[in-house]
Design an enzyme around this catalytic site. Structure first.
Site, PDB file in Angstrom:
ATOM      1  N   HIS A 178     -52.387  -9.620  52.824  1.00  0.00           N
ATOM      2  CA  HIS A 178     -52.208  -8.355  52.126  1.00  0.00           C
ATOM      3  C   HIS A 178     -53.120  -7.249  52.649  1.00  0.00           C
ATOM      4  O   HIS A 178     -53.201  -6.183  52.048  1.00  0.00           O
ATOM      5  CB  HIS A 178     -52.367  -8.578  50.622  1.00  0.00           C
ATOM      6  N   TRP A 232     -32.925   0.558  59.244  1.00  0.00           N
ATOM      7  CA  TRP A 232     -33.943  -0.027  58.367  1.00  0.00           C
ATOM      8  C   TRP A 232     -35.307   0.526  58.798  1.00  0.00           C
ATOM      9  O   TRP A 232     -36.078  -0.150  59.491  1.00  0.00           O
ATOM     10  CB  TRP A 232     -33.943  -1.558  58.439  1.00  0.00           C
ATOM     11  N   HIS A 254     -43.333 -16.673  55.068  1.00  0.00           N
ATOM     12  CA  HIS A 254     -42.341 -17.346  54.229  1.00  0.00           C
ATOM     13  C   HIS A 254     -41.623 -18.459  54.999  1.00  0.00           C
ATOM     14  O   HIS A 254     -41.130 -19.411  54.405  1.00  0.00           O
ATOM     15  CB  HIS A 254     -41.337 -16.330  53.675  1.00  0.00           C
TER      16      HIS A 254
HETATM   17 FE1  HEB Z   1     -47.750 -11.700  50.180  1.00  0.00          FE
HETATM   18  C1  HEB Z   1     -45.875  -8.827  50.592  1.00  0.00           C
HETATM   19  C2  HEB Z   1     -46.878 -11.810  46.904  1.00  0.00           C
HETATM   20  C3  HEB Z   1     -49.470 -14.666  49.836  1.00  0.00           C
HETATM   21  C4  HEB Z   1     -48.449 -11.698  53.574  1.00  0.00           C
HETATM   22  N1  HEB Z   1     -46.607 -10.547  49.007  1.00  0.00           N
HETATM   23  C5  HEB Z   1     -45.891  -9.447  49.376  1.00  0.00           C
HETATM   24  C6  HEB Z   1     -45.165  -8.959  48.263  1.00  0.00           C
HETATM   25  C7  HEB Z   1     -45.469  -9.762  47.215  1.00  0.00           C
HETATM   26  C8  HEB Z   1     -46.362 -10.762  47.681  1.00  0.00           C
HETATM   27  C9  HEB Z   1     -44.951  -9.646  45.811  1.00  0.00           C
HETATM   28  C10 HEB Z   1     -44.247  -7.741  48.268  1.00  0.00           C
HETATM   29  C11 HEB Z   1     -42.900  -8.040  48.903  1.00  0.00           C
HETATM   30  C12 HEB Z   1     -42.091  -6.775  48.912  1.00  0.00           C
HETATM   31  O1  HEB Z   1     -41.759  -6.304  50.017  1.00  0.00           O
HETATM   32  O2  HEB Z   1     -41.813  -6.229  47.842  1.00  0.00           O
HETATM   33  N2  HEB Z   1     -48.130 -12.981  48.656  1.00  0.00           N
HETATM   34  C13 HEB Z   1     -47.698 -12.851  47.404  1.00  0.00           C
HETATM   35  C14 HEB Z   1     -48.165 -13.935  46.628  1.00  0.00           C
HETATM   36  C15 HEB Z   1     -48.879 -14.741  47.436  1.00  0.00           C
HETATM   37  C16 HEB Z   1     -48.852 -14.136  48.726  1.00  0.00           C
HETATM   38  C17 HEB Z   1     -47.914 -14.126  45.155  1.00  0.00           C
HETATM   39  C18 HEB Z   1     -49.538 -16.077  47.096  1.00  0.00           C
HETATM   40  C19 HEB Z   1     -50.836 -15.945  46.531  1.00  0.00           C
HETATM   41  N3  HEB Z   1     -48.749 -12.949  51.459  1.00  0.00           N
HETATM   42  C20 HEB Z   1     -49.364 -14.125  51.131  1.00  0.00           C
HETATM   43  C21 HEB Z   1     -49.862 -14.754  52.300  1.00  0.00           C
HETATM   44  C22 HEB Z   1     -49.573 -13.949  53.350  1.00  0.00           C
HETATM   45  C23 HEB Z   1     -48.880 -12.805  52.806  1.00  0.00           C
HETATM   46  C24 HEB Z   1     -50.583 -16.087  52.328  1.00  0.00           C
HETATM   47  C25 HEB Z   1     -49.858 -14.118  54.805  1.00  0.00           C
HETATM   48  C26 HEB Z   1     -50.893 -14.706  55.287  1.00  0.00           C
HETATM   49  N4  HEB Z   1     -47.243 -10.472  51.791  1.00  0.00           N
HETATM   50  C27 HEB Z   1     -47.751 -10.615  53.069  1.00  0.00           C
HETATM   51  C28 HEB Z   1     -47.393  -9.429  53.819  1.00  0.00           C
HETATM   52  C29 HEB Z   1     -46.653  -8.608  52.965  1.00  0.00           C
HETATM   53  C30 HEB Z   1     -46.576  -9.299  51.707  1.00  0.00           C
HETATM   54  C31 HEB Z   1     -47.767  -9.165  55.260  1.00  0.00           C
HETATM   55  C32 HEB Z   1     -46.110  -7.193  53.282  1.00  0.00           C
HETATM   56  C33 HEB Z   1     -44.632  -7.185  53.594  1.00  0.00           C
HETATM   57  C34 HEB Z   1     -44.198  -5.848  54.032  1.00  0.00           C
HETATM   58  O3  HEB Z   1     -44.999  -4.965  54.391  1.00  0.00           O
HETATM   59  O4  HEB Z   1     -42.954  -5.620  54.071  1.00  0.00           O
END
Ligand code: HEB
Length: 726
Positions: free
Chosen positions: A259, A74, A91
């Site tokens: 972001h 990965w 998350h």
């Molecule tokens: Fe985020 C990624 C949406 C908040 C941190 N976001 C992401 C994506 C999307 C989103 C559609 C792509 C996934 C894939 O891989 O395709 N966000 C979103 C929304 C919200 C958010 C609609 C509500 C406004 N974030 C957030 C927060 C935080 C975050 C609060 C912490 C503080 N994100 C994040 C990161 C990333 C994302 C660090 C990148 C991942 C990677 O590079 O793999």
């Protein structure tokens, strides 16, 4: 084919259970959902003790190294796993909702269904699998729940952002929770209209839900129901983030800070992804969403379907996010996977981020509809500009919001573990000053005598103690008797607390407090008052018993109390006091069950407490529903004796308030009305499991057991929030 040695799907899949024949029966499972038998660590294991043995610095170093050790199975985007790890941590924490305190990062539930397979969590299975060598190495000293959050922190640190710190203390669960209501839909990402009273009023999202669609953490990144419109998306963000008590500034900071690093993945066809982890074939070994295209990972990865990075340098903490968002025109386009996203109409070549896997190619940055909301919504826009013009301020707000996001559901600071706990107190931690622990047995006896001598009735003493403690919820460890916040706004004015009576009791207890020659908190006095009254009530029933008492509670003041966030703790029903504020769609007995689960009580504890509270005459407004005794105020097992007595018949009657929650208990022979009852009383005679417990306590040989069990359960409620003595 011979006969199968195990009946097909008899009891080995979740498709059918014996009780599925009666889907409307009260399901007590949530009260023993994390049963000891499912926990391989056994009763002697104490995660807090194990964590204290952890070499936290070594874990942090290993985690930072892991970020840039790309694995062939990965490959890391730009050789750095930071973005992926932060999304996993967010998350994990982001499922928390303030209304019932459920969800969040404190159990490691992302390892299990449904979260491990939520559409919004696509490819976070890879993030956890990348962490496995570290989990394996540190073993019992480091829970998955703690590891996921720490990994998010270390991702930020390795990209140049200084976090406020980290607290451990999240013990893992070993199978999915049963208590969390994620919504009633049976279809992933079903239209949002299921969850809203009205499409226009986006604050009408069904409580306690904090996501707009089943399977999402918050909002749809492509726009409301997949239709791009940043102004509408802004409304959904505002509602969903407020559900975990994040204000506008915190919302902008979190989204922008999140972001600032990483990317979206949608360079392919989302419809060809194979099954999610919970449904995937056995050969996938717990991973899901196999992508049959190309390498299936790296540049071919499909997660959300949106494709591209937000900033020029997605593996560095910098201020490029607002730079790009606010200083460019953005136009709606579609990703290779067909998802709506926004791209700049014009951008200098050197401002375009490198391709995540081919350093010879530059790509357009992107914004999701949620990112565009930060520039289009007038309130968000103002905050965004402020952050853009004052990057240090942005860093500070983000650091605080990230710490709050990731520690909110861990409870008060007394539960925090490790050397990296920030020294500062935050108001969302519901801080409580430490109280005086050295009251002698004589002091306690003197105080009890003064309390019992006062003009406050026994039932009022018990009620006040109960009301002060009942706000506790084991979901996020908020509430409880400690801090005596029952004397502060908003609690002192809650209808459930019967403000006038409460005020009188508090005045008397305060005068006892100030007349005493040692420091004693009101929080302690309130609990002690309940204990003293219960001892007397037990004594009147012929059982000599002392209710355990642990002094040391402190009194919080208004300054330490985020009054607004306490609205989430207001009881709108309390079956123990036979009270419901309104007529709800959910039955009173279901609400009792839910509250009982939040308080961390078992089914037998619920039964014994409720039966005791009835004979102690502690109903709200002193209603007589369920007070099945001739000796109200005495701690007898009369509630159970009379509930199970065949000399009576039971009849629904129209209540004064027109709710379907009133019954008469009549003498079988004469038809004379003997008692009034609510559903919460009679369910203990009708539900087969509850009736079994009720019969136990009705037995001639169990009066004393009843009193002892009541006192034990009472004591558990009073001390539920005493992490300082646990
Ligand atoms: Fe985020 C990624 C949406 C908040 C941190 N976001 C992401 C994506 C999307 C989103 C559609 C792509 C996934 C894939 O891989 O395709 N966000 C979103 C929304 C919200 C958010 C609609 C509500 C406004 N974030 C957030 C927060 C935080 C975050 C609060 C912490 C503080 N994100 C994040 C990161 C990333 C994302 C660090 C990148 C991942 C990677 O590079 O793999």
């Amino acid at each position: 084919m011979g006969g199968c040695p195990v009946m097909h799907q008899a009891h080995t899949t979740t498709a059918s259970a014996a009780t599925d024949w009666w889907p409307n029966a009260l399901n007590l499972d949530i009260l023993h959902q994390q049963d000891k038998k499912t926990d391989p660590m056994g009763e002697d294991f104490d995660y807090a003790e194990a964590f204290k043995q952890l070499d936290l610095e070594a874990v942090k170093t290993d985690l930072k190294n892991l970020m840039t050790e790309s694995q062939e199975w990965w490959p890391a985007d730009w050789g750095h796993y930071g973005g992926l790890m932060i999304r996993m941590a967010w998350h994990s924490a982001g499922t928390y909702r303030g209304a019932d305190g459920r969800g969040g990062s404190n159990t490691g539930n992302q390892r299990f269904a449904p979260l491990n397979s939520w559409p919004d969590n696509v490819n976070l299975d890879k993030a956890r699998r990348l962490l496995w060598p570290i989990k394996k190495k540190y073993g019992n000293k480091l829970s998955w729940a703690d590891l996921m959050i720490l990994a998010g922190n270390m991702a930020y640190e390795s990209m140049g952002f200084k976090t406020l710190g980290f607290a451990g203390g999240r013990a893992d669960i070993w199978h999915p929770e049963k208590d969390i209501y994620w919504g009633s839909e049976r279809e992933w990402l079903a239209a949002t209209k299921n969850r809203y009273d009205s499409d226009e009023d986006r604050a009408s999202l069904e409580n306690p839900l904090a996501a707009v669609q089943m399977g999402l953490i918050y909002v749809n990144p492509e726009g409301v129901d997949g239709n791009p419109d940043p102004l509408k998306t802004a409304q959904d963000m505002r509602t969903t983030f407020a559900r975990m008590s994040m204000n506008d500034e915190e919302t902008v900071a979190l989204t922008a800070g999140g972001h600032t690093v990483g990317k979206c993945h949608g360079n392919g066809d989302a419809t060809i992804l194979e099954d999610e982890p919970e449904a995937a074939d056995i050969k996938e070994q717990g991973l899901g969403w196999r992508n049959p295209k190309g390498r299936g990972n790296a540049g071919d990865t499909v997660s959300s379907g949106i494709e591209g990075a937000w900033t020029t340098n997605p593996t560095q903490w910098d201020h490029g996010y607002f730079e790009l968002l606010l200083n460019h025109e953005w136009a709606l386009t579609k990703s290779p996977a067909g998802a709506w996203q926004w791209e700049p109409t014009d951008i200098k070549e050197e401002d375009r981020p490198l391709d995540a896997h081919d350093p010879n190619v530059r790509r357009n940055p992107i914004m999701t509809d949620a990112d565009m909301a930060l520039s289009k919504d007038p309130i968000y826009r103002e905050i965004s500009e402020k952050f853009h013009n004052n990057p240090e301020y942005f860093d500070e707000v983000f650091a605080r919001a990230w710490f709050k996001l990731t520690h909110r559901d861990l409870g008060p600071k007394s539960r925090y573990l490790g050397a990296d706990v920030p020294s500062e107190d935050f108001v969302w931690q519901d801080p409580i000053p430490t109280g005086n622990t050295d009251l002698t047995a004589d002091d306690i006896a003197t105080l009890k005598a003064q309390i019992l001598d006062s003009d406050i009735s026994r039932r009022e003493l018990i009620i006040t103690a109960w009301d002060s403690a009942r706000t506790f919820r084991a979901s996020d460890y908020r509430g409880g008797a400690n801090g005596a916040r029952i004397r502060l706004a908003p609690q002192k004015d809650w209808a459930g607390n019967e403000p006038e009576q409460l005020q009188r009791v508090l005045e008397t207890l305060t005068s006892i407090q100030s007349g005493f020659d040692k420091d004693v908190s009101l929080a302690d006095l309130i609990v002690l008052a309940g204990n003293a009254a219960i001892e007397q009530a037990a004594n009147d029933a012929g059982v000599d018993i002392t209710v355990p008492f642990n002094p040391g509670r402190g009194d919080a003041d208004a300054e330490m109390t985020d009054a607004e966030s306490f609205a989430d703790l207001e009881p709108l029903h309390d079956g123990y006091r036979n009270w419901i504020q309104g007529d709800y769609a959910v039955s009173p007995e279901e609400m009792l069950l839910d509250r009982t689960q939040l308080m961390g009580l078992t089914a037998p504890e619920m039964v014994v407490l409720l039966g005791g509270m009835r004979v102690l005459d502690t109903n709200h407004g002193q209603s007589q529903h369920g007070v099945f005794t001739e000796r109200a105020g005495v701690l007898t097992n009369d509630f159970f004796v009379n509930l199970t007595d065949m000399n009576y018949t039971w009849h629904p009657v129209k209540a004064a308030d027109n709710t379907a929650n009133s019954y008469e208990v009549r003498e079988r022979g004469t038809g004379n009305v003997k008692w009034q009852a609510s559903r919460v009383d009679l369910v203990f005679g009708s539900n087969s499991i509850l009736r079994a417990y009720a019969e136990l306590y009705a037995q001639d040989d169990n009066l004393e057991k009843f009193v002892r069990d009541f006192v034990r359960a009472w004591n558990k409620v009073m001390n539920a929030d005493r992490f300082d003595i646990a």
